[in-house]
Design an enzyme around this catalytic site. Structure first.
Site, PDB file in Angstrom:
ATOM      1  N   GLY A  29     -33.586  20.400  39.540  1.00 44.38           N
ATOM      2  CA  GLY A  29     -33.749  19.620  40.712  1.00 44.38           C
ATOM      3  C   GLY A  29     -35.069  19.494  41.597  1.00 44.38           C
ATOM      4  N   SER A  30     -35.315  18.838  42.405  1.00 41.61           N
ATOM      5  CA  SER A  30     -36.529  18.735  43.263  1.00 41.61           C
ATOM      6  C   SER A  30     -36.833  20.005  44.049  1.00 41.61           C
ATOM      7  CB  SER A  30     -36.606  17.482  43.873  1.00 41.61           C
ATOM      8  OG  SER A  30     -35.856  17.162  44.878  1.00 41.61           O
ATOM      9  N   THR A  31     -35.673  20.600  44.509  1.00 39.39           N
ATOM     10  CA  THR A  31     -35.812  21.672  45.705  1.00 39.39           C
ATOM     11  C   THR A  31     -35.929  22.868  44.589  1.00 39.39           C
ATOM     12  OG1 THR A  31     -34.343  20.511  46.985  1.00 39.39           O
ATOM     13  CG2 THR A  31     -34.793  22.836  47.490  1.00 39.39           C
ATOM     14  N   ASP A  85     -30.909  27.774  43.479  1.00 41.38           N
ATOM     15  CA  ASP A  85     -30.810  26.404  43.049  1.00 41.38           C
ATOM     16  C   ASP A  85     -30.688  25.522  44.134  1.00 41.38           C
ATOM     17  OD1 ASP A  85     -28.680  24.606  40.195  1.00 41.38           O
ATOM     18  OD2 ASP A  85     -30.411  24.093  41.358  1.00 41.38           O
ATOM     19  N   GLY A  86     -30.725  24.236  43.967  1.00 39.62           N
ATOM     20  CA  GLY A  86     -30.365  23.224  44.993  1.00 39.62           C
ATOM     21  C   GLY A  86     -28.855  22.756  45.053  1.00 39.62           C
ATOM     22  N   ALA A  87     -28.575  21.957  45.897  1.00 40.89           N
ATOM     23  CA  ALA A  87     -27.250  21.328  46.062  1.00 40.89           C
ATOM     24  C   ALA A  87     -27.185  19.948  46.552  1.00 40.89           C
ATOM     25  CB  ALA A  87     -26.271  22.355  46.727  1.00 40.89           C
ATOM     26  N   GLY A  99     -24.639  18.669  40.631  1.00 43.12           N
ATOM     27  CA  GLY A  99     -24.691  18.007  39.457  1.00 43.12           C
ATOM     28  C   GLY A  99     -25.196  16.496  39.370  1.00 43.12           C
ATOM     29  N   GLU A 107     -25.999  24.795  35.066  1.00 41.93           N
ATOM     30  CA  GLU A 107     -26.191  25.424  36.392  1.00 41.93           C
ATOM     31  C   GLU A 107     -24.799  26.482  36.656  1.00 41.93           C
ATOM     32  OE1 GLU A 107     -26.448  21.994  38.642  1.00 41.93           O
ATOM     33  OE2 GLU A 107     -28.624  22.074  38.815  1.00 41.93           O
ATOM     34  N   LYS A 125     -28.155  17.652  53.455  1.00 44.20           N
ATOM     35  CA  LYS A 125     -27.102  18.079  52.610  1.00 44.20           C
ATOM     36  C   LYS A 125     -25.955  18.568  53.072  1.00 44.20           C
ATOM     37  CE  LYS A 125     -30.067  17.379  49.064  1.00 44.20           C
ATOM     38  NZ  LYS A 125     -30.306  18.021  47.816  1.00 44.20           N
TER      39      LYS A 125
HETATM   40  O1  DER Z   1     -28.124  18.478  40.253  1.00 44.55           O
HETATM   41  C1  DER Z   1     -28.408  19.335  40.755  1.00 44.55           C
HETATM   42  O2  DER Z   1     -27.297  20.187  40.793  1.00 44.55           O
HETATM   43  C2  DER Z   1     -29.305  19.837  41.699  1.00 44.55           C
HETATM   44  O3  DER Z   1     -29.567  21.000  42.053  1.00 44.55           O
HETATM   45  C3  DER Z   1     -28.989  18.885  42.941  1.00 44.55           C
HETATM   46  O4  DER Z   1     -27.858  19.421  43.246  1.00 44.55           O
HETATM   47  C4  DER Z   1     -30.119  19.238  44.048  1.00 44.55           C
HETATM   48  O5  DER Z   1     -31.116  18.241  43.742  1.00 44.55           O
HETATM   49  P1  DER Z   1     -32.444  18.049  44.687  1.00 44.55           P
HETATM   50  O6  DER Z   1     -32.937  19.326  45.128  1.00 44.55           O
HETATM   51  O7  DER Z   1     -33.252  17.360  43.946  1.00 44.55           O
HETATM   52  O8  DER Z   1     -31.888  17.338  45.910  1.00 44.55           O
END
Ligand code: DER
Length: 234
Positions: A29-31, A85-87, A99, A107, A125
């Site tokens: 993901g972007s983060t 990871d992001g969420a 997801g 993940e 978020k």
């Molecule tokens: O798809 C994922 O699980 C990504 O980690 C998502 O949850 C977060 O994506 P973002 O950092 O681009 O908002």
């Protein structure tokens, strides 16, 4: 600060948890991309050494490779030191929806195998209850009779005003995950109250591979907002 600026702030804070010699889960993901970029830079400068990464998607694998981050797999490293990871959503109990980037299966496999799992988000978020963003809660399903499972998932949550949709690409064709499965996105009118129960029920459906409820998995969540960066931990 723009949303990207906040994501980068959270990402930079998360990389403080990375120590030389670690086996790292690299998120998607972007983060998470900001995290992978920063780790690549620290390896290049020599500030970090002997890092080995396990990517959570083909696109993170490509990004890590391009940065020269040494990579491995769960087969060779079934226990990781840290995953970042992001969420898509974080509730007050640090339960997550993930997801929307389509990588939830890999993940969840990588993050469940990590001693620590640090989540990086911007404050947008945060939700009071999972599904509360009214945006997708993804479920990965086999391609075979995907419609049968879409209907079973929608019926399962009809009291929450759930609408299920097959995820498709811009060309209208079904989105196919790195694992050659489809994704059914669930949209809730009312947030999920019992995440654990919901996760269990979804997991019982034959042909459902994985869902985007990451319950009791995060060890810390780094939240970047207008007033700065906050770390919430279990
Ligand atoms: O798809 C994922 O699980 C990504 O980690 C998502 O949850 C977060 O994506 P973002 O950092 O681009 O908002």
């Amino acid at each position: 600060l723009t949303q990207d600026g906040l994501k980068k702030l959270a990402a930079d804070k998360a990389v403080d948890y990375v120590k030389s010699g670690m086996v790292l889960g690299l998120g998607t993901g972007s983060t998470a991309a900001f995290v992978v970029d920063k780790i690549g830079g620290l390896l290049k400068s020599g500030e970090l050494k002997d890092i080995i990464g396990i990517p959570t998607s083909k696109r993170t694998e490509e990004q890590a490779r391009s940065l020269g981050i040494p990579l491995t797999t769960l087969d060779d490293h079934p226990l990781l030191d840290l995953a970042i990871d992001g969420a898509d959503e974080v509730d007050p109990g640090l339960n997550l929806v993930k997801g929307r980037g389509g990588a939830l299966l890999r993940e969840k496999m990588v993050e469940a195998a990590s001693k620590s799992f640090v989540v990086v988000v911007d404050e947008s978020k945060l939700v009071s209850g999972l599904g509360g963003s009214k945006l997708a809660m993804p479920v990965e399903v086999v391609q075979f009779c995907w419609k049968y499972n879409l209907v079973r998932l929608q019926d399962m949550f009809k009291e929450l005003g759930c609408e299920a949709k097959l995820r498709v690409n811009a060309d209208g064709k079904p989105y196919v995950t790195d694992n050659f499965n489809y994704i059914v996105d669930l949209y809730f009118e009312t947030p999920i109250k019992d995440g654990l129960g919901a996760g269990k029920e979804i997991g019982k459906l034959e042909g459902v591979v994985e869902h985007g409820l990451f319950l009791d998995m995060a060890t810390a969540v780094i939240i970047a907002g207008k007033t700065g960066v906050e770390v919430k931990s279990k």
